[in-house]
Design an enzyme around this catalytic site. Structure first.
Site, PDB file in Angstrom:
ATOM      1  N   ASP A 163       1.302  -1.162  -0.243  1.00 18.53           N
ATOM      2  CA  ASP A 163      -0.058   0.275   0.052  1.00 18.53           C
ATOM      3  C   ASP A 163       1.120   1.172   0.205  1.00 18.53           C
ATOM      4  O   ASP A 163       1.468   1.393   1.210  1.00 18.53           O
ATOM      5  CB  ASP A 163      -1.045   0.135   1.355  1.00 18.53           C
ATOM      6  CG  ASP A 163      -2.403   1.188   1.170  1.00 18.53           C
ATOM      7  OD1 ASP A 163      -2.519   1.468   0.057  1.00 18.53           O
ATOM      8  OD2 ASP A 163      -2.604   0.641   2.419  1.00 18.53           O
TER       9      ASP A 163
ATOM     10  N   LYS B 138      -2.716  12.678  -1.382  1.00 14.50           N
ATOM     11  CA  LYS B 138      -1.173  13.265  -0.883  1.00 14.50           C
ATOM     12  C   LYS B 138      -0.785  13.734  -1.933  1.00 14.50           C
ATOM     13  O   LYS B 138       0.232  14.722  -1.829  1.00 14.50           O
ATOM     14  CB  LYS B 138      -0.474  12.128   0.870  1.00 14.50           C
ATOM     15  CG  LYS B 138      -1.529  12.734   1.687  1.00 14.50           C
ATOM     16  CD  LYS B 138      -2.666  10.777   1.407  1.00 14.50           C
ATOM     17  CE  LYS B 138      -3.133  10.716   2.901  1.00 14.50           C
ATOM     18  NZ  LYS B 138      -4.545   9.877   2.534  1.00 14.50           N
TER      19      LYS B 138
HETATM   20  C1  LMR Z   1      -5.067   9.364   7.893  1.00 15.57           C
HETATM   21  O1  LMR Z   1      -4.317   8.166   7.651  1.00 15.57           O
HETATM   22  O2  LMR Z   1      -5.124  10.325   8.704  1.00 15.57           O
HETATM   23  C2  LMR Z   1      -5.627   9.499   6.134  1.00 15.57           C
HETATM   24  O3  LMR Z   1      -5.804   8.407   5.494  1.00 15.57           O
HETATM   25  C3  LMR Z   1      -7.334   9.595   6.039  1.00 15.57           C
HETATM   26  C4  LMR Z   1      -7.497   8.486   6.961  1.00 15.57           C
HETATM   27  O4  LMR Z   1      -8.337   8.272   5.530  1.00 15.57           O
HETATM   28  O5  LMR Z   1      -7.793   8.092   7.549  1.00 15.57           O
END
Ligand code: LMR
Length: 394
Positions: free
Chosen positions: A208, A243
């Site tokens: 991922d 991101k």
């Molecule tokens: C996070 O981990 O804060 C981000 O990837 C947003 C989410 O969807 O949790």
């Protein structure tokens, strides 16, 4: 009949978002959800993305359905961004997804639909949604040791020990870079050892990668996934553009399958597409089409890379400033490890009680696991953050 429902298990990141919004204190500081922020607390649209969007809207001819796999050019450009020439394009099948989260879900659905597929090994800790998604897809979840909160570093021996117990056709979930929530990434040597173990035991890696470009740079951050792709016969990858292109709410991601062209990757892709069809039918077009246009234009691509690099440099600056602040506030080197972490997050090793105290006393908001969004730190807040943390560990 609606009274019959039980509340679903809370998602602490989403809960925190609501708590932050509801808190009346004007001095409140949000170091929770994984969103990049500039020094003045904003998450602006990247200029290169804005320019690509303008061009795309000018040339857009139709909004008719594109197809379950989304924009093929976009998927191919993301394949190149992530894998470069680590594997031949003939050995990769990809589709566009509704952000990285849906990529994880569709791949999990695809794997769960395979009788040969074993358990999924997930690092402890991991992104808050990995375990719920895997379970919802019907996979059996096992966790493997990843992080030592006492040192703020990876417990690599523990990781190899645990993965040494995995059986052929088990899946191993790995974060491509900028590990969420810890910030502790595998070195290239550790990727090599992990790849060797995976190959030797006949495991299937599931990488991922949601923060490429936020750690050491676009190429450097993909070195691990490329090494793995060059070592193992089969793997799957989920990617996110949320991101690194800042298109969070446009929901842009891909799911990729790597394997021998003759060994079922087309069938696997059909299963992936059908998982998308029964979940949401077609992925949204706008974000992916914009990114495809951006990446096809050398001027826009180079502008985007410079902006991304500026963001990365700001995170590095924040890490350094935070390490110095915590050193003087706590009069110790306990938090020096934040300097060496990668990407948006660091796991500080504070308890849930200390995090609550920090929120109550200093209006600093972080999830209960103690994950700090370093990319959201504003220089003016450093003093409050430092003193607040020093107070809760006293
Ligand atoms: C996070 O981990 O804060 C981000 O990837 C947003 C989410 O969807 O949790």
């Amino acid at each position: 009949m609606f009274e019959n429902y039980k509340s679903p298990a809370p998602d602490v990141i989403l809960e925190l978002m609501q708590q932050f919004r509801a808190d009346p204190r004007p001095e409140k500081i949000d170091l929770g959800i994984g969103v990049y922020k500039t020094g003045d607390g904003k998450t602006p649209v990247m200029q290169a993305v804005k320019d690509a969007e303008r061009q795309y809207i000018e040339q857009e001819q139709t909004k008719a359905y594109l197809g379950l796999a989304g924009d093929a050019d976009f998927v191919d450009r993301i394949r190149t961004l992530v894998l470069d020439d680590a594997v031949s394009p003939d050995c990769v099948r990809g589709i566009q997804t509704v952000g990285g989260g849906a990529a994880v879900r569709l791949l999990a659905d695809m794997l769960a639909a395979n009788d040969k597929c074993g358990r999924i090994w997930i690092p402890s800790p991991t992104w808050i949604n990995h375990v719920p998604i895997s379970k919802a897809a019907g996979l059996e979840v096992v966790t493997y040791t990843y992080f030592d909160p006492a040192t703020g570093q990876i417990d690599f021996d523990g990781m190899l020990d645990d993965l040494g117990k995995a059986e052929a056709n088990d899946i191993v979930l790995l974060h491509g870079c900028c590990h969420n929530p810890t910030g502790a990434d595998l070195t290239l040597e550790q990727w090599r050892a992990t790849a060797a173990l995976i190959a030797e035991r006949g495991l299937l890696p599931f990488v991922d990668i949601a923060y490429q470009g936020f750690g050491d740079g676009l190429e450097e951050d993909a070195a691990g996934v490329r090494l793995l792709a060059g070592t193992v016969p089969e793997m799957v990858i989920s990617t996110s553009c949320s991101k690194n292109f800042g298109v969070y709410r446009d929901r842009v991601g891909t799911a990729m399958i790597i394997g021998d062209p003759g060994a079922g990757i087309d069938k696997a892709r059909e299963v992936l597409l059908s998982a998308g069809r029964v979940n949401y039918s077609f992925p949204p077009n706008h974000g992916a089409a914009t990114i495809s246009l951006l990446l096809s234009d050398p001027t826009l691509t180079s502008a985007w890379k410079s902006e991304l690099d500026e963001m990365r440099q700001r995170i590095l600056g924040n890490r350094e400033a935070l390490a110095q602040t915590l050193r003087s506030a706590t009069n110790s080197d306990r938090f020096d490890f934040v300097r060496g972490h990668k990407g948006m997050f660091s796991l500080l090793g504070l308890s849930a009680e200390q995090i609550t105290q920090l929120r109550n006393e200093a209006a600093v908001f972080m999830p209960p696991d103690g994950r700090m969004n370093i990319a959201a730190i504003n220089e003016a807040d450093l003093d409050v953050i430092g003193k607040g943390i020093a107070a809760v560990i006293r």
